[in-house]
Design a protein around this motif. Structure first.
Motif, mmCIF file in Angstrom:
data_model
loop_
_atom_site.group_PDB
_atom_site.id
_atom_site.type_symbol
_atom_site.label_atom_id
_atom_site.label_comp_id
_atom_site.label_asym_id
_atom_site.label_seq_id
_atom_site.Cartn_x
_atom_site.Cartn_y
_atom_site.Cartn_z
ATOM 1 N N CYS A 29 9.752 -94.063 -51.853
ATOM 2 C CA CYS A 29 11.165 -95.316 -50.843
ATOM 3 C C CYS A 29 12.219 -94.531 -51.191
ATOM 4 C CB CYS A 29 10.586 -96.399 -51.982
ATOM 5 S SG CYS A 29 9.631 -97.838 -51.993
ATOM 6 N N LEU A 30 12.678 -93.417 -52.440
ATOM 7 C CA LEU A 30 14.083 -92.828 -52.277
ATOM 8 C C LEU A 30 13.988 -91.690 -51.212
ATOM 9 C CD1 LEU A 30 16.288 -92.040 -53.450
ATOM 10 C CD2 LEU A 30 15.243 -90.910 -54.949
ATOM 11 N N ILE A 31 12.987 -91.327 -50.915
ATOM 12 C CA ILE A 31 12.833 -90.162 -49.007
ATOM 13 C C ILE A 31 13.622 -90.722 -48.313
ATOM 14 C CG2 ILE A 31 11.688 -89.078 -47.564
ATOM 15 C CD1 ILE A 31 10.488 -87.872 -50.845
ATOM 16 N N PHE A 32 12.503 -92.269 -47.636
ATOM 17 C CA PHE A 32 12.291 -92.945 -46.598
ATOM 18 C C PHE A 32 13.564 -92.939 -46.404
ATOM 19 C CE2 PHE A 32 7.303 -93.798 -45.882
ATOM 20 C CZ PHE A 32 7.536 -92.133 -45.490
ATOM 21 N N GLY A 33 13.782 -94.217 -47.903
ATOM 22 C CA GLY A 33 15.576 -94.476 -47.531
ATOM 23 C C GLY A 33 17.144 -93.747 -47.780
ATOM 24 N N THR A 34 16.768 -91.989 -47.641
ATOM 25 C CA THR A 34 17.352 -91.212 -46.874
ATOM 26 C C THR A 34 17.414 -90.942 -45.482
ATOM 27 O OG1 THR A 34 16.031 -89.678 -48.453
ATOM 28 C CG2 THR A 34 17.797 -90.383 -49.622
ATOM 29 N N PRO B 24 -6.543 -89.295 -41.783
ATOM 30 C CA PRO B 24 -4.852 -89.895 -41.372
ATOM 31 C C PRO B 24 -3.874 -88.407 -41.687
ATOM 32 C CG PRO B 24 -6.253 -90.805 -42.575
ATOM 33 C CD PRO B 24 -6.705 -89.959 -43.381
ATOM 34 N N ILE B 25 -4.059 -87.430 -42.331
ATOM 35 C CA ILE B 25 -2.812 -86.654 -41.556
ATOM 36 C C ILE B 25 -2.939 -85.853 -40.619
ATOM 37 C CG2 ILE B 25 -1.813 -84.660 -43.245
ATOM 38 C CD1 ILE B 25 -2.419 -85.906 -45.831
ATOM 39 N N THR B 26 -4.587 -85.522 -39.717
ATOM 40 C CA THR B 26 -4.171 -84.571 -38.979
ATOM 41 C C THR B 26 -3.644 -85.527 -37.965
ATOM 42 O OG1 THR B 26 -6.213 -83.587 -39.918
ATOM 43 C CG2 THR B 26 -6.073 -83.762 -37.810
ATOM 44 N N LEU B 27 -4.758 -87.082 -37.903
ATOM 45 C CA LEU B 27 -3.689 -87.818 -36.672
ATOM 46 C C LEU B 27 -2.030 -87.921 -36.664
ATOM 47 C CD1 LEU B 27 -6.546 -90.471 -37.717
ATOM 48 C CD2 LEU B 27 -6.949 -89.069 -35.672
ATOM 49 N N SER C 171 9.828 -85.967 -43.119
ATOM 50 C CA SER C 171 8.568 -86.036 -42.146
ATOM 51 C C SER C 171 6.902 -85.720 -42.342
ATOM 52 C CB SER C 171 9.283 -85.505 -40.763
ATOM 53 O OG SER C 171 9.400 -85.633 -39.469
ATOM 54 N N MET C 172 7.021 -84.985 -43.368
ATOM 55 C CA MET C 172 6.051 -83.882 -43.776
ATOM 56 C C MET C 172 5.360 -84.521 -45.437
ATOM 57 S SD MET C 172 6.650 -79.969 -42.810
ATOM 58 C CE MET C 172 4.866 -79.358 -43.731
ATOM 59 N N MET C 173 6.927 -84.743 -46.277
ATOM 60 C CA MET C 173 6.457 -84.654 -47.656
ATOM 61 C C MET C 173 6.046 -86.189 -48.238
ATOM 62 S SD MET C 173 8.981 -83.804 -50.926
ATOM 63 C CE MET C 173 8.190 -84.689 -52.435
ATOM 64 N N GLY C 174 7.180 -87.270 -46.966
ATOM 65 C CA GLY C 174 7.209 -88.472 -46.753
ATOM 66 C C GLY C 174 5.528 -88.806 -46.328
ATOM 67 N N HIS C 175 5.409 -88.363 -45.618
ATOM 68 C CA HIS C 175 4.081 -89.562 -45.079
ATOM 69 C C HIS C 175 3.057 -88.508 -45.417
ATOM 70 C CE1 HIS C 175 6.850 -90.142 -41.547
ATOM 71 N NE2 HIS C 175 6.039 -90.677 -40.957
ATOM 72 N N THR C 176 3.291 -87.947 -46.198
ATOM 73 C CA THR C 176 1.766 -87.205 -46.487
ATOM 74 C C THR C 176 1.447 -88.043 -48.180
ATOM 75 O OG1 THR C 176 2.401 -84.428 -46.382
ATOM 76 C CG2 THR C 176 1.313 -85.219 -48.151
#
Length: 309
Positions: free
Chosen positions: A10-15, A179-182, A226-231
């Protein structure tokens, strides 16, 4: 561990909304910087998954990856990056939170199901919230670019809604693929399209890389956003269920609003704050039935499901 990762997500996507604004204000071309962010993030993630033998180049040749990339990355972030030239990061974040509303309306239209009373009330409250958000641009500064930016973000959420609905079909079709590959594959396609858009619409002067702010924003958005948040998001989906991690949409916009005002001195009108709260309340009401089902399970930790935007 689940709730710690949820808070971090939440913090990552909020920033990320503020990071986009900082980069653009520092001179980063919107489409170019967005394209570099997503193509690089997708490439690195895909390479890691290929190294783990969980991804093959054949998946990149499937049209489903291109379609998902157009919807979930290109359509959403081309409009968002362009709009943040004229909007505060907090307003952009709150408008982006209308995505669940768009998804619900699209699903209802496709399935021709009737909406519940709470869903209709949520739609009405959410619409009032959008109007309240638009008021400052119409009454205080009469900035048509400000209004155009708001409309662009909302238009981008239509792409997200289409991509979210379509990606459910894709995830069922490629059950054997992580899903990470997709997600990595669709980010690469979206990044390429953003770079092509930049080539035809922007004059890219690499001097923006001399700015520490633009470089930091680009690196932060690529590796953390993109990488850490989505992972973390997909990890939470696998450990809990598809609904629980998606509730970041109720929290991150308020984080973005607060950070924009506190760290970047972004203006915040009372009507905008009221509109933001109304949109969040409307989204919660639209998803009230699903949220009740989640609460009825007491805790997502006890009910792990398979991942399903």
């Amino acid at each position: 561990m689940v709730f710690v990762n949820y808070f971090v997500m939440c913090l990552i996507f909020g920033t990320t909304f503020l990071a986009i604004k900082v980069g653009i204000d520092a001179g980063a071309p919107p489409f170019f910087s967005a394209g570099v962010r997503f193509f690089l993030a997708g490439l690195v993630l895909f390479a890691v998954m290929a190294w783990k033998k969980q991804a093959s180049l054949s998946i990149l040749l499937r049209k489903e990856m291109a379609i998902t990339g157009i919807c979930l990355t290109y359509g959403v972030f081309a409009t968002l990056y362009w709009a943040e030239q004229y909007l505060s990061s907090g307003i952009a974040a709150v408008l982006s939170a209308t995505a669940p509303l768009m998804v619900m309306l699209l699903q209802t239209g496709l399935s021709r199901q009737k909406l519940s009373a709470s869903s209709w009330a949520g739609c009405l409250i959410g619409f009032v919230g959008v109007v309240l958000l638009l008021l400052p641009g119409l009454t205080f500064s009469i900035s048509m670019l400000w209004v155009a930016g708001c409309v662009a973000v909302l238009f981008g959420q239509l792409f997200y809604a289409a991509g979210a609905v379509y990606s459910r079909h894709v995830s069922q079709q490629f059950k054997e693929v992580s899903p990470i590959t997709l997600n990595a594959a669709q980010m690469m396609y979206g990044g390429i399209l953003l770079l092509l858009t930049s080539a035809f619409t922007e004059q890219v002067h690499m001097e923006f890389l001399l700015s520490s702010q633009s470089v930091f924003a680009l690196l932060y958005l690529t590796f953390v956003g993109s990488m850490m948040g989505h992972t973390i998001f997909y990890w939470l989906v696998a450990k809990t269920n598809p609904l629980f991690p998606s509730t970041w949409l109720y929290i991150s916009p308020l984080i973005a609003l607060a950070l924009g005002v506190a760290l970047y001195q972004e203006p915040l009108y009372w009507s905008s704050l009221a509109g933001g709260i109304a949109i969040i309340v409307g989204i919660v009401m639209i998803n009230l039935k699903t949220l009740r089902e989640l609460v009825a399970k007491k805790t997502p930790l006890q009910h792990a499901e398979s991942p399903t935007k």
